[in-house]
Design a protein around this motif. Structure first.
Motif, PDB file in Angstrom:
ATOM      1  N   SER A   1      46.159 -38.373   5.925  1.00 48.66           N
ATOM      2  CA  SER A   1      45.323 -39.152   5.449  1.00 48.66           C
ATOM      3  C   SER A   1      45.894 -40.624   4.847  1.00 48.66           C
ATOM      4  O   SER A   1      46.414 -41.142   4.991  1.00 48.66           O
ATOM      5  N   SER A   2      44.598 -41.175   3.964  1.00 51.27           N
ATOM      6  CA  SER A   2      44.462 -42.453   3.556  1.00 51.27           C
ATOM      7  C   SER A   2      44.436 -42.401   1.613  1.00 51.27           C
ATOM      8  O   SER A   2      44.649 -41.722   1.413  1.00 51.27           O
TER       9      SER A   2
ATOM     10  N   ALA B   1      37.300 -42.174   9.278  1.00 43.27           N
ATOM     11  CA  ALA B   1      38.694 -40.716   9.199  1.00 43.27           C
ATOM     12  C   ALA B   1      37.681 -40.636  11.060  1.00 43.27           C
ATOM     13  O   ALA B   1      39.191 -40.216  11.725  1.00 43.27           O
TER      14      ALA B   1
ATOM     15  N   ASN C   1      32.153 -48.128   9.979  1.00 42.07           N
ATOM     16  CA  ASN C   1      33.501 -47.527   8.812  1.00 42.07           C
ATOM     17  C   ASN C   1      32.127 -45.696   8.188  1.00 42.07           C
ATOM     18  O   ASN C   1      32.907 -45.277   7.492  1.00 42.07           O
TER      19      ASN C   1
ATOM     20  N   ASP D   1      40.084 -38.486   4.126  1.00 37.65           N
ATOM     21  CA  ASP D   1      39.685 -40.097   3.350  1.00 37.65           C
ATOM     22  C   ASP D   1      39.849 -40.717   2.271  1.00 37.65           C
ATOM     23  O   ASP D   1      38.546 -40.560   1.116  1.00 37.65           O
ATOM     24  N   GLY D   2      40.593 -39.843   1.862  1.00 39.56           N
ATOM     25  CA  GLY D   2      41.176 -40.325   0.075  1.00 39.56           C
ATOM     26  C   GLY D   2      40.825 -39.919  -0.434  1.00 39.56           C
ATOM     27  O   GLY D   2      40.475 -39.753  -1.596  1.00 39.56           O
TER      28      GLY D   2
ATOM     29  N   SER E   1      39.328 -43.935  -0.025  1.00 44.88           N
ATOM     30  CA  SER E   1      38.262 -44.050   0.885  1.00 44.88           C
ATOM     31  C   SER E   1      38.406 -45.092   1.689  1.00 44.88           C
ATOM     32  O   SER E   1      37.704 -46.282   1.368  1.00 44.88           O
ATOM     33  N   MET E   2      37.956 -44.697   3.202  1.00 42.43           N
ATOM     34  CA  MET E   2      37.208 -45.852   3.788  1.00 42.43           C
ATOM     35  C   MET E   2      36.777 -45.968   4.439  1.00 42.43           C
ATOM     36  O   MET E   2      35.839 -46.542   5.580  1.00 42.43           O
TER      37      MET E   2
ATOM     38  N   ARG F   1      40.356 -42.840  12.993  1.00 43.85           N
ATOM     39  CA  ARG F   1      41.748 -42.606  12.996  1.00 43.85           C
ATOM     40  C   ARG F   1      42.054 -41.224  13.824  1.00 43.85           C
ATOM     41  O   ARG F   1      43.317 -40.779  14.638  1.00 43.85           O
TER      42      ARG F   1
END
Length: 284
Positions: A57-58, A67, A165, A38-39, A61-62, A70
């Protein structure tokens, strides 16, 4: 044996993953392991490559819930296990959760004891959440916010659109399973001290966790929250009327407003109940 996918959301957890991934591979050699980065700005991706683990990978961060979503979409297994990437959860407990799925449960949750709580404040908050969720559902809820759980993939994916999220995905998914009459089991576990610092900040996330209380009710049965509140307003109106009638011999605006509030709150609950029913309606 159904194919198993293990999903670990991680943000800057390279130190914990370096110890967790080999232990997890030893405990579940045939499982698909997915780390959802997550970033992260550390060596998370390199650690995953070193242990031949898939890493999503993002670029930024979301959130923990994002995560989880996904990972659930990418997983190939019929059974999904979600674990925190910070080293709190013991890979040896995965089989204990899966045993519940073998018995016919659709979700199995690792329930932490008081000694495994991250501080007194978090422990008290989780105790309140568990009590409220138990009252709402009529079923014992031993750990509403645990991030260690095993689920049937097709059942879990039904509720991906509901999951936030942020950090409250465990609450949302648990209440959604109860609402849909999917059986949920709890397995006692011991959670270890996390590696590194927590990403939860009390001041920043305090209001967010307070909103979880209202989400518990609205995800299951809003009327169970709004109806008692309506009764409280009605009774306050009656008490106010008795007091003002005894002192002034008349009905005051205060009583009228409280009774009106009782009607409005009840109607809001009724409408919310209908919206909740539509939210869980399935068009197979």
């Amino acid at each position: 044996m159904k194919r198993l996918s293990i999903i670990l959301p991680a943000k800057n957890e390279a130190a914990a993953l370096a110890r967790l991934l080999p232990a997890l591979r030893t405990a579940q050699p045939d499982a698909e392991i997915i780390v959802v980065d997550d970033g992260s700005t550390d060596d998370t991706r390199a650690i995953c490559e070193a242990h031949a683990v898939s890493c999503l990978s993002s670029p930024y961060s979301m959130g923990n819930g994002a995560a989880i979503k996904r990972g659930a979409r990418a997983a190939q297994g019929e059974w999904l296990v979600f674990m925190d990437g910070d080293g709190q959860h013991d890979p040896a407990d995965v089989d204990r959760l899966l045993a519940c799925l073998h018995e016919g449960y659709d979700m199995a949750i690792g329930a932490r004891d008081w000694g495994s709580q991250a501080g007194v404040g978090r422990g008290l908050a989780n105790t309140l959440y568990n009590w409220l969720a138990t009252r709402m559902t009529g079923h014992p809820v031993l750990d509403l916010t645990s991030g260690f759980r095993a689920v049937r993939a097709e059942k879990f994916r039904e509720f991906l659109y509901l999951l936030p999220n942020g950090f409250s995905y465990p609450t949302t998914s648990t209440m959604a399973f109860f609402r849909s009459a999917y059986p949920v089991a709890y397995v006692p576990i011991k959670a270890a001290q996390r590696v590194g610092k927590s990403h939860i900040r009390p001041l920043r996330d305090g209001l967010r966790f307070l909103l979880i209380i209202f989400k518990i009710a609205t995800l299951y049965s809003p009327l169970k929250l709004f109806a008692p509140a309506s009764v409280v307003f009605f009774l306050l109106g009656c008490l106010n009327y008795l007091w003002t009638f005894n002192h002034y011999g008349r009905l005051t605006n205060g009583s009228t407003m409280l009774w009106s509030a009782a009607v409005i709150v009840f109607l809001i609950g009724l409408i919310s109940e209908q919206i909740t029913a539509l939210t869980y309606r399935r068009d197979d």
